[in-house]
Write a protein that holds these residues in place. Sequence first.
Motif, PDB file in Angstrom:
ATOM      1  N   SER A 103       5.229   6.099   0.230  1.00 17.48           N
ATOM      2  CA  SER A 103       5.607   4.524  -0.469  1.00 17.48           C
ATOM      3  C   SER A 103       6.950   4.336  -0.120  1.00 17.48           C
ATOM      4  O   SER A 103       7.321   3.032  -0.443  1.00 17.48           O
ATOM      5  CB  SER A 103       5.838   4.965  -1.783  1.00 17.48           C
ATOM      6  OG  SER A 103       6.529   5.756  -2.144  1.00 17.48           O
ATOM      7  N   THR A 108       5.924   0.938   1.889  1.00 14.11           N
ATOM      8  CA  THR A 108       5.068  -0.026   1.316  1.00 14.11           C
ATOM      9  C   THR A 108       5.706  -0.568   0.013  1.00 14.11           C
ATOM     10  O   THR A 108       5.241  -1.303  -0.551  1.00 14.11           O
ATOM     11  CB  THR A 108       3.882   0.731   0.911  1.00 14.11           C
ATOM     12  OG1 THR A 108       4.014   1.651   0.381  1.00 14.11           O
ATOM     13  CG2 THR A 108       3.128   1.102   2.239  1.00 14.11           C
ATOM     14  N   THR A 152       3.310  -2.035  -2.588  1.00 12.30           N
ATOM     15  CA  THR A 152       1.826  -1.858  -2.401  1.00 12.30           C
ATOM     16  C   THR A 152       1.287  -0.229  -2.705  1.00 12.30           C
ATOM     17  O   THR A 152       2.008   0.392  -2.795  1.00 12.30           O
ATOM     18  CB  THR A 152       1.466  -2.034  -0.874  1.00 12.30           C
ATOM     19  OG1 THR A 152       2.212  -0.935  -0.057  1.00 12.30           O
ATOM     20  CG2 THR A 152       1.848  -3.469  -0.454  1.00 12.30           C
ATOM     21  N   ALA A 187      -0.506   3.104  -2.714  1.00 13.95           N
ATOM     22  CA  ALA A 187      -0.343   4.330  -1.831  1.00 13.95           C
ATOM     23  C   ALA A 187      -1.812   4.173  -1.029  1.00 13.95           C
ATOM     24  O   ALA A 187      -2.782   4.249  -1.607  1.00 13.95           O
ATOM     25  CB  ALA A 187      -0.164   5.672  -2.394  1.00 13.95           C
ATOM     26  N   ALA A 188      -1.685   4.761   0.191  1.00 18.98           N
ATOM     27  CA  ALA A 188      -3.045   5.066   0.956  1.00 18.98           C
ATOM     28  C   ALA A 188      -3.776   6.198   0.516  1.00 18.98           C
ATOM     29  O   ALA A 188      -2.907   7.014  -0.092  1.00 18.98           O
ATOM     30  CB  ALA A 188      -2.522   5.045   2.465  1.00 18.98           C
ATOM     31  N   ASN A 193      -2.173   0.914   3.776  1.00 18.83           N
ATOM     32  CA  ASN A 193      -1.422   0.200   2.779  1.00 18.83           C
ATOM     33  C   ASN A 193      -1.599  -1.273   2.632  1.00 18.83           C
ATOM     34  O   ASN A 193      -0.807  -1.941   2.172  1.00 18.83           O
ATOM     35  CB  ASN A 193      -0.096   0.839   2.591  1.00 18.83           C
ATOM     36  CG  ASN A 193      -0.123   2.104   1.805  1.00 18.83           C
ATOM     37  OD1 ASN A 193      -0.888   2.672   1.299  1.00 18.83           O
ATOM     38  ND2 ASN A 193       1.047   2.983   2.301  1.00 18.83           N
TER      39      ASN A 193
END
Length: 170
Positions: free
Chosen positions: A21, A24, A27, A29-30, A155
Motif C-alpha cells: 500500500s 498506492t 487504492t 491492495a492487490a 492496484n
Amino acid sequence: MVTRSRPAVTMLPALALVLLSACTAATPAAPSSSAPAPSASASSVPAPAPSEADAATLTLAMADSSLGTILVDGKGMTLYLFTKDTPNTSNCTGQCLAAWPPLLGKPTAGKGVDAAKLGSFTRADGSTQASYNGWPLYYWEQDSKPGDVTGQDVNKVWYVLNRDGTAVKG
C-alpha cells in the motif's frame, strides 16, 4: 528450536499489505499473489542507493508481449509507469521503491523506440531516472525474466507502456 508466537504469524499478511500500500495510497491492495514478500532478514541499516544501469540495459526497445508491443530495457525486462507520477517527477518513494525499482541512468533508443520520447530527470535522492514520454520508468520486483508482465495493472496504477509512451490498459 525456533518458536513463533501466534501474534507474529498473524501479522505477516498485514505487513505485506502495508508494504504494497506504500505505492498506492488511496487504492485498494492487490491480491496477495502480487504483494511483495517481506524480507526474511530485516535490518535497520539503510539499503545502499541503487546504481545506474549499464549502457546495454539503458538501450530501450519495443518488444512483443502478451499485452502487445511494449517498452523494455536492453535485456528485455518489462518497464512500467506509475499513474500517480507526474511528468519527470517520481512519486514512488520508500517501500514503493523496494517493490518498483527505478530504471536509473540516461536511456538511448533501440529497436522501435521513439528517440524523441526518451528522457531522464534527477530524483530527490540525486540519482538520474530514465523516462519515456515524461513517465518515470520502473521495474516490478516479481518479474523474473524477459517477457514477464506480472506488474501489469497492479492496484490499477501500474502499467506497461506502448510505443507512444502511454499506458497499456486492458
